[in-house]
Design a protein around this motif. Sequence first.
Motif, PDB file in Angstrom:
ATOM      1  N   LEU A  41       0.827  -1.210   0.000  1.00 52.66           N
ATOM      2  CA  LEU A  41       0.000   0.000   0.000  1.00 52.66           C
ATOM      3  C   LEU A  41       0.861   1.260   0.000  1.00 52.66           C
ATOM      4  O   LEU A  41       0.568   2.229  -0.705  1.00 52.66           O
ATOM      5  N   ALA A  42       1.927   1.245   0.801  1.00 54.38           N
ATOM      6  CA  ALA A  42       2.816   2.411   0.868  1.00 54.38           C
ATOM      7  C   ALA A  42       3.494   2.650  -0.480  1.00 54.38           C
ATOM      8  O   ALA A  42       3.582   3.795  -0.942  1.00 54.38           O
ATOM      9  N   GLU A  43       3.952   1.582  -1.122  1.00 56.45           N
ATOM     10  CA  GLU A  43       4.606   1.715  -2.425  1.00 56.45           C
ATOM     11  C   GLU A  43       3.639   2.217  -3.498  1.00 56.45           C
ATOM     12  O   GLU A  43       4.058   2.858  -4.457  1.00 56.45           O
ATOM     13  N   MET A  44       2.348   1.927  -3.319  1.00 58.44           N
ATOM     14  CA  MET A  44       1.341   2.413  -4.269  1.00 58.44           C
ATOM     15  C   MET A  44       0.947   3.858  -3.981  1.00 58.44           C
ATOM     16  O   MET A  44       0.174   4.445  -4.716  1.00 58.44           O
ATOM     17  N   GLY A  45       1.480   4.411  -2.875  1.00 60.03           N
ATOM     18  CA  GLY A  45       1.231   5.799  -2.557  1.00 60.03           C
ATOM     19  C   GLY A  45       0.013   6.064  -1.698  1.00 60.03           C
ATOM     20  O   GLY A  45      -0.398   7.214  -1.544  1.00 60.03           O
ATOM     21  N   TYR A  46      -0.548   5.024  -1.118  1.00 61.57           N
ATOM     22  CA  TYR A  46      -1.724   5.200  -0.271  1.00 61.57           C
ATOM     23  C   TYR A  46      -1.331   5.599   1.148  1.00 61.57           C
ATOM     24  O   TYR A  46      -0.349   5.088   1.689  1.00 61.57           O
TER      25      TYR A  46
END
Length: 81
Positions: free
Chosen positions: A24-29
């Motif tokens: 999720l963090a890598e997807m920018g969320y």
Amino acid sequence: MEAATASSFKLILGSSSKARQKILAEMGYEFTVMTADIDEKCIRKEKPEELVMALAEAKVLLYLFHSIRFRCFNSLFLCSN
């Protein structure tokens, strides 16, 4: 009626999985982690598929309680089991 956008919801990850958090963090969320503190050893079923459903139902009830308690009415809970 206006369609809801991703930014109109608070994303809550219902998992302590570091891998899911990383994705999720890598997807920018932006998200908050909220885990279901359930003693899974107390829930017993004969069939594995019944156990999975019973655990999921217990977690959903706990997340529902948290959403009411903390007034997270505009939240999207992301959970898997």
